[in-house]
Design a protein around this motif. Structure first.
Motif, short mmCIF file in Angstrom:
data_model
loop_
_atom_site.label_atom_id
_atom_site.label_comp_id
_atom_site.label_asym_id
_atom_site.label_seq_id
_atom_site.Cartn_x
_atom_site.Cartn_y
_atom_site.Cartn_z
N LEU A 1 74.20 10.28 57.08
CA LEU A 1 75.01 10.97 57.78
C LEU A 1 76.42 10.13 57.24
N ASP A 2 76.41 8.94 56.99
CA ASP A 2 77.64 8.25 56.77
C ASP A 2 78.15 8.62 55.23
N ARG A 3 77.16 8.83 54.43
CA ARG A 3 77.98 9.03 53.37
C ARG A 3 78.46 10.72 53.03
N ARG A 4 76.96 11.23 53.84
CA ARG A 4 78.05 12.80 53.88
C ARG A 4 79.18 13.71 54.50
N LEU A 5 79.49 12.76 55.57
CA LEU A 5 80.87 12.37 56.23
C LEU A 5 81.69 12.31 55.22
N HIS B 1 87.03 17.28 65.35
CA HIS B 1 85.49 17.00 64.74
C HIS B 1 84.47 18.08 65.04
N GLU B 2 84.34 19.03 65.99
CA GLU B 2 83.58 20.13 65.76
C GLU B 2 83.99 20.73 63.88
N GLU B 3 84.55 21.25 64.21
CA GLU B 3 84.62 22.22 62.59
C GLU B 3 84.20 20.56 61.05
N ILE B 4 84.38 19.85 60.87
CA ILE B 4 83.65 18.96 60.20
C ILE B 4 82.29 18.83 60.31
N ALA B 5 82.09 18.77 61.87
CA ALA B 5 80.26 18.55 62.23
C ALA B 5 79.61 19.94 61.28
N ARG B 6 80.58 20.99 61.41
CA ARG B 6 80.30 22.12 61.42
C ARG B 6 79.67 22.05 59.26
N GLN B 7 80.65 21.57 59.04
CA GLN B 7 80.30 21.59 57.28
C GLN B 7 79.86 20.54 56.83
N ILE B 8 79.32 19.70 57.21
CA ILE B 8 78.41 18.70 56.83
C ILE B 8 77.35 19.35 58.08
N ASN B 9 76.73 19.76 58.16
CA ASN B 9 75.55 20.08 58.89
C ASN B 9 74.85 19.37 59.92
N ALA C 1 74.16 26.18 44.58
CA ALA C 1 75.08 25.25 46.24
C ALA C 1 74.47 24.57 47.33
N VAL C 2 73.36 26.32 47.62
CA VAL C 2 72.32 26.17 48.86
C VAL C 2 72.12 25.17 48.96
N MET C 3 71.15 25.15 47.52
CA MET C 3 69.77 23.77 46.87
C MET C 3 70.96 22.07 47.33
N PHE C 4 71.41 22.56 47.27
CA PHE C 4 72.45 21.01 46.97
C PHE C 4 72.88 20.75 48.54
N SER C 5 73.04 22.24 49.38
CA SER C 5 73.03 21.33 50.54
C SER C 5 71.78 21.12 51.17
N ILE C 6 70.86 21.60 51.10
CA ILE C 6 70.07 21.51 52.10
C ILE C 6 68.84 19.47 51.09
N GLN C 7 69.74 19.28 50.42
CA GLN C 7 68.99 18.14 49.59
C GLN C 7 70.05 17.41 50.16
N ILE D 1 71.07 17.54 53.50
CA ILE D 1 70.86 17.62 55.03
C ILE D 1 69.53 16.75 54.72
N LEU D 2 68.50 16.78 54.07
CA LEU D 2 67.36 16.35 53.74
C LEU D 2 67.02 14.30 53.61
N PHE D 3 67.99 14.17 52.45
CA PHE D 3 67.82 12.97 51.84
C PHE D 3 69.28 12.18 52.00
N SER D 4 70.89 13.12 52.59
CA SER D 4 71.37 12.10 52.22
C SER D 4 71.92 11.48 53.52
#
Length: 219
Positions: A151-155, A175-183, A138-144, A146-149
């Protein structure tokens, strides 16, 4: 004792324990309630132990020296985690933090008791490494993401995942809570949500976001 046994039986290794080991766990494990926003683990806190989520949700994140949070994964009802017992796992050399996203009820096997069971029973040891591998995935997916996706798709993916998880089109997060979730940063998320709103995909409300077009968000 009856409740403790009920929840211990949810753990996959419970059926592989001897009668003595089961009794030991039943006497060592405990239940605990946390309010929303409760700090479970990290920083100077002592190692908590293995946790099983009876109800509620938990967010695990990294904290930078500047105070920026990077969400690694989230835990929901029925999930287990051993990273909160990382002090008995020498392979884990980075520090994570855990906070409750909602009111939570947890089954906890303290660090000493869990470490004892890991050394005593091969099935508990296998469970430990299986859970660690699952969380690292799950950690590697999150890093992936952040690096390659973008923002509009992450959101959009996050909003849809919340819709699927809760069954509600209204996402009760700021908005602050959502921002924390999607880094991301709150200002960046706010701008993207305004764009989604202009496109008729969402409706922005105070402290929440209503999904208007879930098909349109699936891009």
């Amino acid at each position: 004792m009856e409740n403790i046994q009920k929840y211990l039986q949810m753990l996959p290794f419970y059926g592989r324990l001897s009668d003595t080991q089961r009794k030991y766990l039943e006497n060592s494990a405990f239940l605990r309630r946390y309010d929303k926003g409760g700090f479970l683990y990290g920083g100077d806190n002592a190692c908590l132990g293995m946790i099983y989520i009876i109800s509620g949700g938990v967010r695990t994140y990294l904290l930078s020296e500047e105070g920026r949070e990077i969400t690694l994964f989230r835990l929901k009802e029925g999930d287990s985690c051993v990273l909160s017992a990382s002090c008995i796992m020498s392979e884990i050399t980075f520090e994570t933090h855990m906070v409750t996203e909602t009111d939570c009820r947890l089954l906890i096997i303290g660090t000493e008791a869990f470490g004892h069971m890991v050394n005593e029973n091969i099935y508990v040891k296998c469970f430990q490494y299986e859970m660690a591998a699952k969380r690292f995935s799950a950690v590697m997916f999150s890093i992936q993401q952040i690096l390659f996706s973008k923002l509009d798709r992450r959101l959009s993916a996050f909003l849809l995942s919340e819709y699927k998880r809760t069954g509600s089109r209204v996402i009760y997060m700021t908005h602050e809570e959502i921002a924390r979730q999607i880094n991301s940063a709150r200002e960046v998320v706010a701008r993207m949500l305004k764009r989604f709103a202009a496109d008729g995909l969402v409706e922005l409300r105070r402290g929440s976001v209503k999904l208007l077009d879930t098909d349109g968000l699936d891009f």
